[in-house]
Write a protein that holds these residues in place. Structure first.
Motif, PDB file in Angstrom:
ATOM      1  N   GLY A  64     -25.634  24.651 -53.106  1.00 41.92           N
ATOM      2  CA  GLY A  64     -25.364  26.014 -53.545  1.00 41.92           C
ATOM      3  C   GLY A  64     -25.182  26.025 -55.050  1.00 41.92           C
ATOM      4  O   GLY A  64     -24.386  25.273 -55.599  1.00 41.92           O
ATOM      5  N   ASN A  92     -22.282  31.327 -51.384  1.00 41.72           N
ATOM      6  CA  ASN A  92     -22.631  29.945 -51.059  1.00 41.72           C
ATOM      7  C   ASN A  92     -21.525  29.154 -50.368  1.00 41.72           C
ATOM      8  O   ASN A  92     -21.814  28.309 -49.511  1.00 41.72           O
ATOM      9  N   HIS A  95     -22.135  21.578 -54.337  1.00 40.19           N
ATOM     10  CA  HIS A  95     -22.021  22.865 -55.028  1.00 40.19           C
ATOM     11  C   HIS A  95     -22.177  22.616 -56.521  1.00 40.19           C
ATOM     12  O   HIS A  95     -21.472  21.782 -57.100  1.00 40.19           O
TER      13      HIS A  95
END
Length: 382
Positions: free
Chosen positions: A96, A103, A119
């Motif tokens: 994400g 996300n 992430h």
């Protein structure tokens, strides 16, 4: 090789700034794993690198509590469908890119089902909404951090993380070529140029663009030689043109499709919406006036969770109000015009600011694509 050929990366970048970050991330992934496909939701930078976007990125480019609530059913539906498709078709890792409201929940759901997750861009838990650290810990196997102080903060909360530098710091030269940028844009070399950047979302345009255009009209009344450039996304061009007509500034603002970096390189000062673009302006060593205006209820909710006195990234990273911020009711056209023109009248202050931004640029420069690939490889092998 067979194992690498079977790999597929899944990614979501929900707005223009995330698209730029994700494009550079893809450079590192493709150099490490040539030919490995990447799918999900992305924008033009990602598409140019062969990314397959299953939905238009613009569907996710909404900001503010009230605005998100208005679009929530559609956004939540996209997330559900994306999760189902990824679980059905498979991906070795989901990354994400920013857009934490979209996300993090998606990452947590995929991770629960056994998919590795990362992430890219630590949510601003050091600025506001510190409770997000718990959601981040549940969502991501690893966090790719763009600011040097973030990994230590995350480590205290049991979250593996790597500092990869800020990708844009390597894209923007330490000494931007203003003459070349002006030549490329057809701007005179001797006229003062103001770059107007009212944001890359429709919700931002709604609250900021007219204020920026009215401020530009006041600036031009004070200094008729001023030239204005405004970079925007092709999908927002018609809306920008309508607002320029309504403000009486049509024909007096040069609208560019994309080319925000050229506009920042060419300008003497920028009037700019708070967001990632303000850091880009700092890396171009340009003085700026940061402005923001949003739905009053959204702002009231956001302000209660604000941890620092600054809103703009250059001020947060420098730990001081090195550039003015005019937020909500303070962002009036006269105030915006006055603050912007003040930079043009203060060459000594501009020089001192540029020295601060030089140091910031050097701190953020790293081999981001390679460091990202290193971190992702550790996640995959772990």
């Amino acid at each position: 090789m067979a194992q690498e050929a079977a790999r597929r990366f899944a990614m979501v970048a929900g707005e223009a700034s995330g698209d730029l970050l994700a494009g550079l991330l893809l450079d590192g992934l493709q150099a490490r794993w040539p030919g490995v496909p990447a799918v999900g939701i992305g924008g033009p930078q990602m598409l140019a690198r062969g990314f397959r976007s299953w939905w238009p990125q613009e569907k996710l480019a909404v900001r503010g509590y009230v605005e998100v609530l208005r679009h929530y059913p559609e956004i939540a539906g996209i997330r559900r469908q994306l999760k189902a498709r990824l679980l059905e078709e498979g991906a070795e890792i989901f990354i994400g890119v920013d857009a934490p409201d979209f996300n993090l929940d998606l990452e947590a759901g995929l991770r629960e089902r056994g998919m590795k997750t990362a992430h890219f861009v630590c949510p601003s838990i050091w600025a506001w909404r510190p409770e997000r650290v718990h959601k981040l810990r549940a969502a991501a196997d690893h966090v790719l951090c763009i600011f040097p102080f973030e990994p230590a903060l995350l480590a205290k909360n049991g979250i593996p993380a790597s500092y990869v530098g800020h990708p844009v710091a390597n894209v923007i030269p330490m000494m931007p070529d203003r003459v070349a940028a002006r030549t490329a844009l057809g701007l005179p070399l001797d006229a003062p140029v103001v770059a107007l950047l009212p944001g890359s979302r429709r919700s931002e345009l709604r609250y900021l663009a007219r204020r920026f255009f009215d401020a530009a009209a006041l600036m031009q009344q004070a200094q008729p030689a001023l030239r204005f450039v405004l970079p925007t996304l092709p999908s927002l061009r018609a809306e920008i043109d309508r607002m320029l007509v309504a403000s009486g500034m049509q024909g007096r603002v040069q609208v560019l499709e994309g080319r925000s970096h050229a506009a920042l390189a060419a300008c003497d000062v920028t009037l700019i919406a708070s967001g990632t673009a303000t850091l880009e302006a700092a890396l171009f060593k340009r003085p700026m006036v940061i402005a923001y205006n949003m739905n009053a209820m959204s702002w009231a909710l956001m302000r209660r969770k604000q941890l620092q006195p600054w809103v703009g990234l250059p001020n947060i990273l420098c730990g001081d109000f090195v550039v003015p911020e005019l937020i909500q009711e303070a962002a009036t056209p006269p105030a915006l015009a006055e603050a912007t023109l003040a930079w043009l009248a203060s060459p000594d202050k501009v020089h001192a600011l540029q020295q601060r931004f030089d140091a910031l640029h050097a701190e953020l420069q790293r081999d981001t694509p390679t460091l990202c690939a290193d971190a992702i490889q550790k996640v995959l092998e772990g």
